[in-house]
Design a protein around this motif. Structure first.
Motif, PDB file in Angstrom:
ATOM      1  N   GLU A  37     -23.467 -48.279 -14.284  1.00  0.00           N
ATOM      2  CA  GLU A  37     -23.936 -49.488 -13.598  1.00  0.00           C
ATOM      3  C   GLU A  37     -24.034 -49.254 -12.093  1.00  0.00           C
ATOM      4  O   GLU A  37     -25.047 -49.596 -11.455  1.00  0.00           O
ATOM      5  N   ALA A  88     -26.950 -46.886 -11.380  1.00  0.00           N
ATOM      6  CA  ALA A  88     -28.234 -47.571 -11.569  1.00  0.00           C
ATOM      7  C   ALA A  88     -28.567 -48.445 -10.362  1.00  0.00           C
ATOM      8  O   ALA A  88     -29.706 -48.436  -9.871  1.00  0.00           O
ATOM      9  N   LYS A  89     -27.594 -49.180  -9.862  1.00  0.00           N
ATOM     10  CA  LYS A  89     -27.826 -50.032  -8.691  1.00  0.00           C
ATOM     11  C   LYS A  89     -28.176 -49.195  -7.464  1.00  0.00           C
ATOM     12  O   LYS A  89     -29.121 -49.504  -6.732  1.00  0.00           O
ATOM     13  N   TRP A 132     -29.372 -46.038  -7.332  1.00  0.00           N
ATOM     14  CA  TRP A 132     -30.666 -45.368  -7.493  1.00  0.00           C
ATOM     15  C   TRP A 132     -31.824 -46.352  -7.425  1.00  0.00           C
ATOM     16  O   TRP A 132     -32.898 -46.011  -6.929  1.00  0.00           O
ATOM     17  N   SER A 133     -31.634 -47.563  -7.918  1.00  0.00           N
ATOM     18  CA  SER A 133     -32.685 -48.587  -7.820  1.00  0.00           C
ATOM     19  C   SER A 133     -32.999 -48.873  -6.365  1.00  0.00           C
ATOM     20  O   SER A 133     -34.167 -48.937  -5.960  1.00  0.00           O
ATOM     21  N   LYS A 134     -31.955 -49.030  -5.582  1.00  0.00           N
ATOM     22  CA  LYS A 134     -32.125 -49.314  -4.157  1.00  0.00           C
ATOM     23  C   LYS A 134     -32.780 -48.132  -3.435  1.00  0.00           C
ATOM     24  O   LYS A 134     -33.715 -48.308  -2.653  1.00  0.00           O
ATOM     25  N   ASN A 171     -34.686 -45.764  -4.622  1.00  0.00           N
ATOM     26  CA  ASN A 171     -36.026 -45.425  -5.086  1.00  0.00           C
ATOM     27  C   ASN A 171     -36.997 -46.598  -5.121  1.00  0.00           C
ATOM     28  O   ASN A 171     -38.177 -46.411  -5.390  1.00  0.00           O
ATOM     29  N   VAL A 185     -37.244 -48.942  -7.278  1.00  0.00           N
ATOM     30  CA  VAL A 185     -37.662 -49.260  -8.640  1.00  0.00           C
ATOM     31  C   VAL A 185     -36.441 -49.764  -9.404  1.00  0.00           C
ATOM     32  O   VAL A 185     -35.307 -49.541  -9.000  1.00  0.00           O
ATOM     33  N   THR A 186     -36.700 -50.443 -10.510  1.00  0.00           N
ATOM     34  CA  THR A 186     -35.593 -50.933 -11.323  1.00  0.00           C
ATOM     35  C   THR A 186     -35.092 -49.830 -12.245  1.00  0.00           C
ATOM     36  O   THR A 186     -35.854 -49.285 -13.046  1.00  0.00           O
ATOM     37  N   ILE A 187     -33.838 -49.504 -12.101  1.00  0.00           N
ATOM     38  CA  ILE A 187     -33.181 -48.539 -12.970  1.00  0.00           C
ATOM     39  C   ILE A 187     -31.992 -49.260 -13.581  1.00  0.00           C
ATOM     40  O   ILE A 187     -31.196 -49.874 -12.867  1.00  0.00           O
ATOM     41  N   THR A 188     -31.907 -49.223 -14.891  1.00  0.00           N
ATOM     42  CA  THR A 188     -30.827 -49.919 -15.580  1.00  0.00           C
ATOM     43  C   THR A 188     -29.743 -48.930 -16.003  1.00  0.00           C
ATOM     44  O   THR A 188     -29.987 -47.725 -16.102  1.00  0.00           O
ATOM     45  N   THR A 216     -32.099 -38.142 -17.771  1.00  0.00           N
ATOM     46  CA  THR A 216     -32.676 -39.417 -17.339  1.00  0.00           C
ATOM     47  C   THR A 216     -34.184 -39.322 -17.499  1.00  0.00           C
ATOM     48  O   THR A 216     -34.751 -38.233 -17.531  1.00  0.00           O
TER      49      THR A 216
END
Length: 113
Positions: A30, A33-34, A36-38, A40, A42-45, A61
């Protein structure tokens, strides 16, 4: 040659995705994911954070398995890492990693000696 050094020189042993996968650590998935989302945009779960290393057999991945241009290039050229490529010093693709992570460049140099 250490298989846990990625094509770009990053050390997969230190990667939170690999650590989370090996330890089945949902909290680290979790958190990763947060982050890497920030990074990049993009949304990564958390369920996308499963990887044993980009040069290892097993789960990766979705970025590492199919989107990483560095991995695609090295595989296409039949190279173990970018350190084997005579054009690495001028390569803009791996250059983005190397300019932000001096350890990656050192890892690639060690891989070829």
């Amino acid at each position: 040659m250490r298989k846990l050094i990625a094509y770009c020189g990053l050390d997969c042993e230190k990667c939170d995705a690999r650590i989370a996968t090996l330890n089945n650590d949902s909290d680290l998935r979790e958190k990763t994911a947060k982050c890497w989302s920030k990074l990049n945009g993009v949304t990564i779960t958390a369920d996308m954070i499963n990887c044993v290393g980009c040069r290892m057999d097993g789960v990766k991945t979705s970025f590492c398995s199919s989107l990483c241009q560095i991995r695609k290039c090295a595989l296409g050229k039949g190279m173990e890492t970018c350190g084997e490529c005579p054009h690495m010093g001028q390569c803009q693709i791996v250059g983005a990693v190397l300019s932000n992570n001096s350890d990656a460049l050192e890892n690639l140099k060690k891989q070829t000696t």
